[in-house]
Every structure is written in C-alpha cells, then in structure tokens.
Design a protein around this motif. Structure first.
Motif, PDB file in Angstrom:
ATOM      1  N   LYS A 151       0.817  -1.223   0.000  1.00  0.00           N
ATOM      2  CA  LYS A 151       0.000   0.000   0.000  1.00  0.00           C
ATOM      3  C   LYS A 151       0.843   1.263   0.000  1.00  0.00           C
ATOM      4  O   LYS A 151       0.375   2.317  -0.373  1.00  0.00           O
ATOM      5  CB  LYS A 151      -0.888   0.022   1.254  1.00  0.00           C
ATOM      6  N   PHE A 152       2.065   1.158   0.530  1.00  0.00           N
ATOM      7  CA  PHE A 152       2.863   2.393   0.588  1.00  0.00           C
ATOM      8  C   PHE A 152       4.296   2.242   0.085  1.00  0.00           C
ATOM      9  O   PHE A 152       4.965   3.233  -0.185  1.00  0.00           O
ATOM     10  CB  PHE A 152       2.853   2.985   2.014  1.00  0.00           C
ATOM     11  N   MET A 153       4.798   1.013  -0.055  1.00  0.00           N
ATOM     12  CA  MET A 153       6.211   0.833  -0.458  1.00  0.00           C
ATOM     13  C   MET A 153       6.294   0.803  -1.991  1.00  0.00           C
ATOM     14  O   MET A 153       6.486  -0.241  -2.608  1.00  0.00           O
ATOM     15  CB  MET A 153       6.744  -0.461   0.160  1.00  0.00           C
ATOM     16  N   LEU A 154       6.160   1.988  -2.599  1.00  0.00           N
ATOM     17  CA  LEU A 154       6.133   2.040  -4.063  1.00  0.00           C
ATOM     18  C   LEU A 154       7.550   2.049  -4.624  1.00  0.00           C
ATOM     19  O   LEU A 154       8.447   2.698  -4.072  1.00  0.00           O
ATOM     20  CB  LEU A 154       5.369   3.278  -4.519  1.00  0.00           C
ATOM     21  N   THR A 155       7.730   1.295  -5.689  1.00  0.00           N
ATOM     22  CA  THR A 155       9.074   1.149  -6.271  1.00  0.00           C
ATOM     23  C   THR A 155       8.996   1.248  -7.791  1.00  0.00           C
ATOM     24  O   THR A 155       7.901   1.229  -8.362  1.00  0.00           O
ATOM     25  CB  THR A 155       9.682  -0.229  -5.929  1.00  0.00           C
ATOM     26  N   ASN A 156      10.169   1.258  -8.420  1.00  0.00           N
ATOM     27  CA  ASN A 156      10.177   1.160  -9.884  1.00  0.00           C
ATOM     28  C   ASN A 156       9.943  -0.310 -10.271  1.00  0.00           C
ATOM     29  O   ASN A 156       9.714  -1.156  -9.401  1.00  0.00           O
ATOM     30  CB  ASN A 156      11.491   1.725 -10.455  1.00  0.00           C
ATOM     31  N   ASP A 157      10.019  -0.608 -11.579  1.00  0.00           N
ATOM     32  CA  ASP A 157       9.683  -1.982 -11.987  1.00  0.00           C
ATOM     33  C   ASP A 157      10.927  -2.840 -12.227  1.00  0.00           C
ATOM     34  O   ASP A 157      10.912  -3.753 -13.035  1.00  0.00           O
ATOM     35  CB  ASP A 157       8.760  -1.979 -13.206  1.00  0.00           C
ATOM     36  N   ASN A 158      11.994  -2.544 -11.526  1.00  0.00           N
ATOM     37  CA  ASN A 158      13.169  -3.416 -11.559  1.00  0.00           C
ATOM     38  C   ASN A 158      12.845  -4.541 -10.553  1.00  0.00           C
ATOM     39  O   ASN A 158      13.282  -4.514  -9.402  1.00  0.00           O
ATOM     40  CB  ASN A 158      14.392  -2.597 -11.141  1.00  0.00           C
ATOM     41  N   TYR A 159      12.051  -5.522 -11.009  1.00  0.00           N
ATOM     42  CA  TYR A 159      11.274  -6.374 -10.105  1.00  0.00           C
ATOM     43  C   TYR A 159      12.011  -6.977  -8.917  1.00  0.00           C
ATOM     44  O   TYR A 159      11.498  -6.993  -7.814  1.00  0.00           O
ATOM     45  CB  TYR A 159      10.572  -7.494 -10.896  1.00  0.00           C
ATOM     46  N   PRO A 164      13.179   2.226  -4.357  1.00  0.00           N
ATOM     47  CA  PRO A 164      12.007   2.882  -3.782  1.00  0.00           C
ATOM     48  C   PRO A 164      11.749   4.258  -4.384  1.00  0.00           C
ATOM     49  O   PRO A 164      12.688   4.960  -4.760  1.00  0.00           O
ATOM     50  CB  PRO A 164      12.380   3.012  -2.293  1.00  0.00           C
ATOM     51  N   MET A 165      10.479   4.618  -4.475  1.00  0.00           N
ATOM     52  CA  MET A 165      10.069   5.964  -4.917  1.00  0.00           C
ATOM     53  C   MET A 165       9.873   6.784  -3.645  1.00  0.00           C
ATOM     54  O   MET A 165       8.778   6.793  -3.060  1.00  0.00           O
ATOM     55  CB  MET A 165       8.729   5.891  -5.654  1.00  0.00           C
ATOM     56  N   PHE A 166      10.945   7.437  -3.223  1.00  0.00           N
ATOM     57  CA  PHE A 166      10.913   8.040  -1.886  1.00  0.00           C
ATOM     58  C   PHE A 166       9.802   9.074  -1.700  1.00  0.00           C
ATOM     59  O   PHE A 166       9.159   9.100  -0.657  1.00  0.00           O
ATOM     60  CB  PHE A 166      12.283   8.644  -1.549  1.00  0.00           C
ATOM     61  N   ASN A 167       9.555   9.908  -2.696  1.00  0.00           N
ATOM     62  CA  ASN A 167       8.551  10.961  -2.493  1.00  0.00           C
ATOM     63  C   ASN A 167       7.168  10.381  -2.231  1.00  0.00           C
ATOM     64  O   ASN A 167       6.463  10.793  -1.305  1.00  0.00           O
ATOM     65  CB  ASN A 167       8.497  11.898  -3.701  1.00  0.00           C
ATOM     66  N   GLU A 168       6.801   9.393  -3.046  1.00  0.00           N
ATOM     67  CA  GLU A 168       5.480   8.776  -2.884  1.00  0.00           C
ATOM     68  C   GLU A 168       5.398   8.024  -1.548  1.00  0.00           C
ATOM     69  O   GLU A 168       4.391   8.068  -0.852  1.00  0.00           O
ATOM     70  CB  GLU A 168       5.215   7.784  -4.026  1.00  0.00           C
ATOM     71  N   ILE A 169       6.498   7.356  -1.193  1.00  0.00           N
ATOM     72  CA  ILE A 169       6.509   6.578   0.053  1.00  0.00           C
ATOM     73  C   ILE A 169       6.353   7.511   1.260  1.00  0.00           C
ATOM     74  O   ILE A 169       5.607   7.218   2.193  1.00  0.00           O
ATOM     75  CB  ILE A 169       7.818   5.751   0.166  1.00  0.00           C
ATOM     76  N   GLU A 171       4.801  10.203   1.408  1.00  0.00           N
ATOM     77  CA  GLU A 171       3.419  10.678   1.507  1.00  0.00           C
ATOM     78  C   GLU A 171       2.493   9.572   2.015  1.00  0.00           C
ATOM     79  O   GLU A 171       1.687   9.777   2.920  1.00  0.00           O
ATOM     80  CB  GLU A 171       2.998  11.122   0.110  1.00  0.00           C
ATOM     81  N   LYS A 172       2.651   8.385   1.417  1.00  0.00           N
ATOM     82  CA  LYS A 172       1.679   7.323   1.691  1.00  0.00           C
ATOM     83  C   LYS A 172       1.876   6.611   3.033  1.00  0.00           C
ATOM     84  O   LYS A 172       0.916   6.181   3.671  1.00  0.00           O
ATOM     85  CB  LYS A 172       1.766   6.250   0.585  1.00  0.00           C
ATOM     86  N   THR A 173       3.130   6.449   3.459  1.00  0.00           N
ATOM     87  CA  THR A 173       3.379   5.631   4.651  1.00  0.00           C
ATOM     88  C   THR A 173       2.647   6.167   5.889  1.00  0.00           C
ATOM     89  O   THR A 173       1.933   5.394   6.549  1.00  0.00           O
ATOM     90  CB  THR A 173       4.899   5.494   4.892  1.00  0.00           C
ATOM     91  N   PRO A 174       2.776   7.452   6.212  1.00  0.00           N
ATOM     92  CA  PRO A 174       2.047   7.941   7.393  1.00  0.00           C
ATOM     93  C   PRO A 174       0.531   7.823   7.212  1.00  0.00           C
ATOM     94  O   PRO A 174      -0.182   7.529   8.182  1.00  0.00           O
ATOM     95  CB  PRO A 174       2.461   9.406   7.503  1.00  0.00           C
ATOM     96  N   GLU A 175       0.059   8.016   5.967  1.00  0.00           N
ATOM     97  CA  GLU A 175      -1.395   7.887   5.724  1.00  0.00           C
ATOM     98  C   GLU A 175      -1.888   6.504   6.136  1.00  0.00           C
ATOM     99  O   GLU A 175      -2.959   6.343   6.705  1.00  0.00           O
ATOM    100  CB  GLU A 175      -1.709   8.059   4.227  1.00  0.00           C
TER     101      GLU A 175
END
Ligand code: ADP
Ligand code: ASP
Ligand code: MG
Length: 450
Positions: A151-159, A164-169, A171-175
């Motif tokens: 739900k919050f640990m967003l990454t690129n697709d280097n599977y 990690p996509m730090f900016n998005e993380i 924002e989302k992690t505390p939410e």
C-alpha cells in the motif's frame, strides 16, 4: 514511534516468534511498527521453487511446497493457543499456499520464469511470516493490525532489485500507518516487498528487509530503527570467519554504510541511506540476548584519533580488466566504460586505472555477458573469477601515518591487488585470491583486534 525489524532467524520457528513478541511487548508505549522478514531459509526455498517449476522438475517443486507449507503450519500449531485463532490462521496459510501453487503451476506449464514472477514467488515468505506474527500477537491480547506493505512501499519496476520511490513513500506511509499506531495498535508489515504503481509485486535485493525498516523509519520520522538479528551487534569481522570478533558499541552512519556496502551481511547495503536523511539512530540488537545494548549507529560518534572498526569481505566478486592501447592519450575512455555499466544498471565496487588499463570489481553481475560484449567493441577484456574483496573500515584511516605499512607488512605472504583508499577517509579496500580470503581476514583481525 519506533520501527522494529526482525530478521529471518529471529522468526525462524514458534519459539523465536514467541521471543520476538516478548520483545515487542517491552516497547508497546513507543508505538512500534513491526517489520518482519520471511522465516529463516524460506526465501531461498521460494526461489528454488520457482526455478524447479521452470525446468519442469515436478517432484522437487512438490517437495519444496510441501516442506514450506508443513513448516509454517507447524509454527501455527505450536504458537497459537486459542482454537478459533488457530483455525483462522491455518485457513489463511493454506489459502496463501493455494495461491502460490497456482502461480507455480503457471511457471511449470509455461517453462518460463520472468523476474516479475520470481519477485512474486519470493515475496510470499514475508506475507506468511507477518500473518503468523499478527495472529500470535492477537492470541496474546496485543492489539495489532496486519498491513500490506504494498500500500505504501512504491518502487520502480526493476522487479527483483527494486528502487524505492521516496517521495510517494513519504506521503503514503504515514497515511497508512498513523491511523493504526496512533490509537495504540501495533502495525505488522512485511520487509523486502514493494509494489509498482500498477500494483505489481517487486522486491528489494536479498536481505532487503533492513532497507524496508529504514525507509519506514524515514517516512514516519521514527525515534529509532531497531534491527533485531542473531548477533550482539556489528562485529569487528564476520563471526563465521573469525572465532572471537569484538562488538562495536557505536559507529557512525558513514562507517556503517561502508561496512554494509562492502559485505557485512548484518546490514543490507542500502539501510543507512534513509536513516541519514532524517538523522534517525539505527540500533542492531540480538533477539536471543535482548537485554544487551547492541550497536548504535548514529550521525556523530565522538572519538579521538584513529581506530579500525571492522574488516568486511565479499567472497564472490568478479574482476574485470579492460585494456585499450588505442586509448593512450585519448580522452573519454572512462566515460565509455561507465556508460556501459550504467546501461546495464550494474554498480562497480572498486576501480583502479592507468592510462590504458582499467580494472574494476563487481558483485551484482546478472548482465555480465552483455557488458563484456559492449566493452569488447573498443578494448580487450579479461574477467577473473577467483577473487574476493576485503575492506578495512575505520575512522580517519587516511590520516594515520604508517597504517598501510602495518597492514601490508602482515599480509606480506599473500597476493594482493587493486588497493584502493583515496576516496574515503574510512576505508581501505583490496582484492585477494578467493582461497586466501579467510586467512587474510584472520591475520588482519589478529593484528588489529586480538
Ligand atoms: P537477519 O536474518 O537477522 O537479517 P543476516 O543473516 O542477514 O540476519 O545478518 C546477520 C549475520 O550477519 C550474522 O549472523 C553474521 O553471521 C553476519 N555478519 C557478517 N559480518 C558481520 C559483522 N561485521 N557484524 C555482525 N554480523 C556479521
Ligand atoms: N527474506 C528476504 C531474504 O532472505 C529479505 C530479508 O530477509 O531481509 O533475502
Ligand atoms: Mg539480513
């Protein structure tokens, strides 16, 4: 709040998980987010499972699935006392294994194992372990919530080596996590796993749960990140090589980053980066010796003068020697070389150069053939595969007169190459013959620590 990360051996069986829960109990007032690895050896087995299915080895595939399922069901039986809870968790584990079996059947039928499928298969270990931990916490009356880290640990697709996509993380992690921990519940989530924007499962590189813990710590502005493992802290050498390594009380972020990068398995190489950003102390603790203070990693460690902290190593490296007489007096040689490494997303550990010769060492080398092919277009390339990398980490090493003399005097009988110190004041690295690596480490340890 704090982050508490438990590694594979700290959740390896019912007794270990019970122990981990006792540790969590002592920190409930600090609002913990619990991050867990898969149980010990599970990720190895899952990778093996994917590979066996891909080559059509039905017997091995079934054996691995059965062993993994039974091992985890046994943990549930031993760990959870309430019969209704026992039923819930058993049902949950069986359904996770059903889904895994479906994926594995797909791999078997297609004889195809992409990085994407392997990331999905290898992520299952953390999903299982965290479900068990969450149910066991409830069983002991500790209010908690299982949280899907995707739900919050967003990454690129280097599977399988996701970034990690730090900016998005941030924002989302505390939410996701604040509504759970603020009212006093423990959040239980998975290490190692991430997700692309499209919801496809990714993983960090192996050992990546430490990285997850520090990313969450950064995103949540944690007071502290605790890494619970099976040794008393960061040690002066790998305890599997040296019989009585010393425990390091405190170490700076920079030194710890060098240590992790140059092979100290106790920390994933990327762990320190997010902690530095928010200046969050990281503590390495032993889940089998929880009263011990462990090693504290922080921004500044007060020290006078020079000390060697630890000797680390990477056993299986490759040395690439690139020779190009055409490049004599020509510029752009290094740029051409590094463009190729960049193209194949391969990072280089050590580099030594002369006018027409560049030697470098790699440890992640999945596209090595492509790299060599492209390098060969303008140079002669030789690869050596019988080498290891050793790194001595300490503070102010560059300013200590005679330190190199002392080091290389005791190593007089060994073959040493690619000595490198320049860039960092805290590390001196070199390459040795692989069959001499253990002996070199023991010799150095004896000289500087015993
Ligand atoms: P976890 O499953 O808890 O993440 P790891 O196996 O990944 O644990 O890391 C802990 C192991 O790292 C220790 O058991 C030890 O064998 C190894 N190790 C290697 N070098 C060091 C070092 N310098 N200090 C401490 N442990 C080290
Ligand atoms: N379970 C993963 C691995 O074995 C991640 C971790 O343990 O940190 O690599
Ligand atoms: Mg680890």
């Amino acid at each position: 709040m704090i982050v508490m990360k438990f590694g594979g051996t700290s959740v390896k069986d019912a007794e270990a998980i019970n122990n981990a829960i006792e540790i969590i109990k002592t920190r409930l007032v600090r609002k913990p987010v619990v991050v867990s690895s898969a149980t010990s050896k599970t990720t190895d087995s899952l990778i093996q499972l994917g590979k066996s299915a891909c080559i059509g080895d039905g017997k091995k595939t079934k054996e691995i699935l059965d062993e993994l399922r039974e091992r985890h069901l046994k943990i549930c039986r031993e760990l959870i006392s309430d019969s209704q809870r026992q039923k819930n968790i058993t049902g949950k584990i069986i359904s996770i294994f059903q889904e895994l079996e479906n994926i594995v059947n797909g791999i078997f039928l297609l004889s195809e194992l992409s990085a994407r499928s392997l990331a999905k298969v290898s992520s299952i270990g953390e999903v299982i372990s965290t479900n068990i931990i969450s149910e066991a916490l409830s069983d002991r009356g500790i209010e908690n919530e299982w949280v899907d880290v995707k739900k919050f640990m967003l990454t690129n697709d280097n599977y399988q080596n996701a970034e990690p996509m730090f900016n998005e993380i941030k924002e989302k992690t505390p939410e996701v996590l604040c509504p759970i921990i603020e009212p006093g519940k423990v959040a239980v989530t998975q290490g190692f796993i991430g997700s692309t924007y499209e919801g496809i499962t990714t993983t960090f590189s192996r050992g990546g749960s430490d990285f997850t813990a520090s990313i969450i710590g950064m995103a949540m502005n944690a007071e502290e990140i605790e890494i619970w493992t099976d040794v008393d802290g960061v040690l002066s050498a790998d305890p599997r090589i040296v019989s009585s390594p010393k425990i390091i009380d405190e170490i700076s972020f920079k030194e710890a980053a060098e240590l992790a990068f140059f092979g100290a398995k106790v920390l994933h190489p990327s762990t320190i980066v997010p902690a530095i950003e928010k200046n969050i102390p990281v503590r390495i603790l032993n889940s089998k010796n929880p009263k011990f203070k462990g090693t504290l990693i922080k921004a500044d460690v007060k020290e006078n003068g020079f000390t060697i902290k630890s000797i680390t190593s990477k056993k299986d490296i490759k040395v690439i020697n690139i020779y190009s007489p055409k490049m004599l007096f020509a510029h752009g040689f290094l740029r051409r070389i590094f463009e190729i490494f960049d193209k194949f997303k391969t990072s280089v550990d050590l580099i030594t150069t002369s006018e027409v010769n560049v030697s470098l060492t790699l440890d992640g080398y999945n596209r090595i053939d492509d790299i060599i092919n492209e390098l060969s277009e303008f140079s002669e390339v030789k690869m050596e595969e019988d080498k290891s990398l050793i790194c001595i980490v300490g503070n102010n090493m560059k300013y200590e007169r005679g330190i190199e003399k002392k080091i290389f005097q005791v190593l007089g009988d060994y073959t040493i190459s690619m000595i490198s110190q320049g860039a960092s004041v805290i590390n001196l690295s070199f390459v040795v013959q692989r069959d001499e690596m253990d002996s070199v480490i023991k010799t150095l340890h004896k000289e500087f620590f015993e």
